[in-house]
Design an enzyme around this catalytic site. Sequence first.
Site, PDB file in Angstrom:
ATOM      1  N   GLY A  40       0.780  -1.233   0.000  1.00  0.00           N
ATOM      2  CA  GLY A  40       0.000   0.000   0.000  1.00  0.00           C
ATOM      3  C   GLY A  40       0.812   1.284   0.000  1.00  0.00           C
ATOM      4  O   GLY A  40       0.407   2.289  -0.574  1.00  0.00           O
ATOM      5  N   GLU A  95       4.061   4.055   6.179  1.00  0.00           N
ATOM      6  CA  GLU A  95       2.811   3.301   5.965  1.00  0.00           C
ATOM      7  C   GLU A  95       1.810   4.170   5.216  1.00  0.00           C
ATOM      8  O   GLU A  95       1.795   5.382   5.376  1.00  0.00           O
ATOM      9  CB  GLU A  95       2.189   2.932   7.318  1.00  0.00           C
ATOM     10  CG  GLU A  95       2.386   1.499   7.744  1.00  0.00           C
ATOM     11  CD  GLU A  95       1.604   0.477   6.924  1.00  0.00           C
ATOM     12  OE1 GLU A  95       1.218   0.758   5.782  1.00  0.00           O
ATOM     13  OE2 GLU A  95       1.399  -0.620   7.453  1.00  0.00           O
ATOM     14  N   ASP A  96       0.958   3.524   4.455  1.00  0.00           N
ATOM     15  CA  ASP A  96      -0.104   4.284   3.800  1.00  0.00           C
ATOM     16  C   ASP A  96      -1.221   4.607   4.780  1.00  0.00           C
ATOM     17  O   ASP A  96      -1.729   5.723   4.817  1.00  0.00           O
ATOM     18  CB  ASP A  96      -0.654   3.533   2.577  1.00  0.00           C
ATOM     19  CG  ASP A  96      -1.005   2.088   2.885  1.00  0.00           C
ATOM     20  OD1 ASP A  96      -0.570   1.571   3.924  1.00  0.00           O
ATOM     21  OD2 ASP A  96      -1.733   1.470   2.091  1.00  0.00           O
ATOM     22  N   ASP A  99      -4.950   1.621  10.663  1.00  0.00           N
ATOM     23  CA  ASP A  99      -6.373   1.377  10.902  1.00  0.00           C
ATOM     24  C   ASP A  99      -6.520   0.799  12.319  1.00  0.00           C
ATOM     25  O   ASP A  99      -6.628   1.554  13.297  1.00  0.00           O
ATOM     26  CB  ASP A  99      -6.837   0.406   9.812  1.00  0.00           C
ATOM     27  CG  ASP A  99      -8.341   0.287   9.723  1.00  0.00           C
ATOM     28  OD1 ASP A  99      -9.044   0.970  10.481  1.00  0.00           O
ATOM     29  OD2 ASP A  99      -8.816  -0.508   8.899  1.00  0.00           O
ATOM     30  N   GLY A 101      -4.137  -0.687  13.811  1.00  0.00           N
ATOM     31  CA  GLY A 101      -2.820  -0.495  14.417  1.00  0.00           C
ATOM     32  C   GLY A 101      -2.059  -1.802  14.616  1.00  0.00           C
ATOM     33  O   GLY A 101      -0.899  -1.796  15.029  1.00  0.00           O
ATOM     34  N   LEU A 104       1.324  -2.335  12.299  1.00  0.00           N
ATOM     35  CA  LEU A 104       2.501  -1.570  12.714  1.00  0.00           C
ATOM     36  C   LEU A 104       3.034  -2.022  14.072  1.00  0.00           C
ATOM     37  O   LEU A 104       4.239  -2.055  14.294  1.00  0.00           O
ATOM     38  CB  LEU A 104       2.167  -0.083  12.760  1.00  0.00           C
ATOM     39  CG  LEU A 104       2.496   0.680  11.488  1.00  0.00           C
ATOM     40  CD1 LEU A 104       2.114   2.129  11.638  1.00  0.00           C
ATOM     41  CD2 LEU A 104       3.978   0.554  11.127  1.00  0.00           C
ATOM     42  N   LYS A 127      -6.475   6.482  10.587  1.00  0.00           N
ATOM     43  CA  LYS A 127      -7.923   6.240  10.649  1.00  0.00           C
ATOM     44  C   LYS A 127      -8.228   5.774  12.069  1.00  0.00           C
ATOM     45  O   LYS A 127      -8.268   4.585  12.358  1.00  0.00           O
ATOM     46  CB  LYS A 127      -8.281   5.152   9.633  1.00  0.00           C
ATOM     47  CG  LYS A 127      -9.634   5.305   9.036  1.00  0.00           C
ATOM     48  CD  LYS A 127      -9.694   4.756   7.626  1.00  0.00           C
ATOM     49  CE  LYS A 127     -11.099   4.874   7.096  1.00  0.00           C
ATOM     50  NZ  LYS A 127     -11.966   3.764   7.552  1.00  0.00           N
TER      51      LYS A 127
HETATM   52  C1  PRP Z   1      -2.988  -2.300   5.003  1.00  0.00           C
HETATM   53  C2  PRP Z   1      -2.137  -1.061   5.169  1.00  0.00           C
HETATM   54  C3  PRP Z   1      -1.471  -1.289   6.487  1.00  0.00           C
HETATM   55  C4  PRP Z   1      -2.498  -2.089   7.259  1.00  0.00           C
HETATM   56  C5  PRP Z   1      -3.191  -1.170   8.207  1.00  0.00           C
HETATM   57  O1  PRP Z   1      -2.181  -3.313   4.528  1.00  0.00           O
HETATM   58  O2  PRP Z   1      -1.206  -0.917   4.146  1.00  0.00           O
HETATM   59  O3  PRP Z   1      -0.296  -2.033   6.361  1.00  0.00           O
HETATM   60  O4  PRP Z   1      -3.443  -2.606   6.309  1.00  0.00           O
HETATM   61  O5  PRP Z   1      -4.177  -1.860   8.907  1.00  0.00           O
HETATM   62  P1  PRP Z   1      -4.106  -2.127  10.475  1.00  0.00           P
HETATM   63  O6  PRP Z   1      -3.708  -0.848  11.130  1.00  0.00           O
HETATM   64  O7  PRP Z   1      -5.528  -2.515  10.761  1.00  0.00           O
HETATM   65  O8  PRP Z   1      -3.156  -3.239  10.730  1.00  0.00           O
HETATM   66  P2  PRP Z   1      -2.721  -4.673   3.904  1.00  0.00           P
HETATM   67  O9  PRP Z   1      -2.437  -5.793   4.843  1.00  0.00           O
HETATM   68  O10 PRP Z   1      -4.129  -4.505   3.422  1.00  0.00           O
HETATM   69  O11 PRP Z   1      -1.715  -4.866   2.684  1.00  0.00           O
HETATM   70  P3  PRP Z   1      -1.402  -3.845   1.497  1.00  0.00           P
HETATM   71  O12 PRP Z   1      -0.486  -2.785   2.034  1.00  0.00           O
HETATM   72  O13 PRP Z   1      -0.704  -4.694   0.490  1.00  0.00           O
HETATM   73  O14 PRP Z   1      -2.703  -3.290   0.998  1.00  0.00           O
END
Ligand code: PRP
Length: 171
Positions: A40, A95-96, A99, A101, A104, A127
Amino acid sequence: MERELILSRKRIVSRIKELAREISSDYTGKKTVFIGILNGAVFFFADLVREVTIPTEIDFMRAASYGSGMSSSGTVRFTKDVEIPIKDKHLILVEDIVDTGLTLTQIVRNLEERGPQSIKICALIDKPERREVEVPIDYCGFQIREGFLIGYGLDFNEQYRSLPDIYALKQ
Ligand code: PRP
């Protein structure tokens, strides 16, 4: 699916310039590694590091949460690790979106064991509404509450990542 524009490319670019200025000033004279969390963060990472004015190394990690769709399951597995040495260096995790957390938190815990000098987090989007574990976001692009976001790296079932702006999907 219908979508609503949330962040234009122009707004994103201008905010990235501010973040890069702040980070460059905070890390002057320090050995830094910017670590992009794939997939992401790919566009945010590329745009950010090219605005940063201090010399730095770059590397990537891939943390995939199980499952797909609109909710993250909370279980994270690492499918790609950093390859350059990070001991005694200052790490900036890029990170993009933060959500729940959970992603991370697990990445930070894992990297801490390898003896970096410091770890800070730079996230384009915070978020906070769905946060399950507290994560200190040191450099935050935007706080956004509503909607499932797509574009500029963010996906829904791997679709829409290549859109240049960020939208909320309307269901
Ligand atoms: C997404 C995003 C973060 C994570 C955030 O990754 O890039 O890494 O979810 O969510 P959280 O705070 O609830 O853990 P995803 O696993 O969807 O992979 P991607 O980056 O390839 O889209």
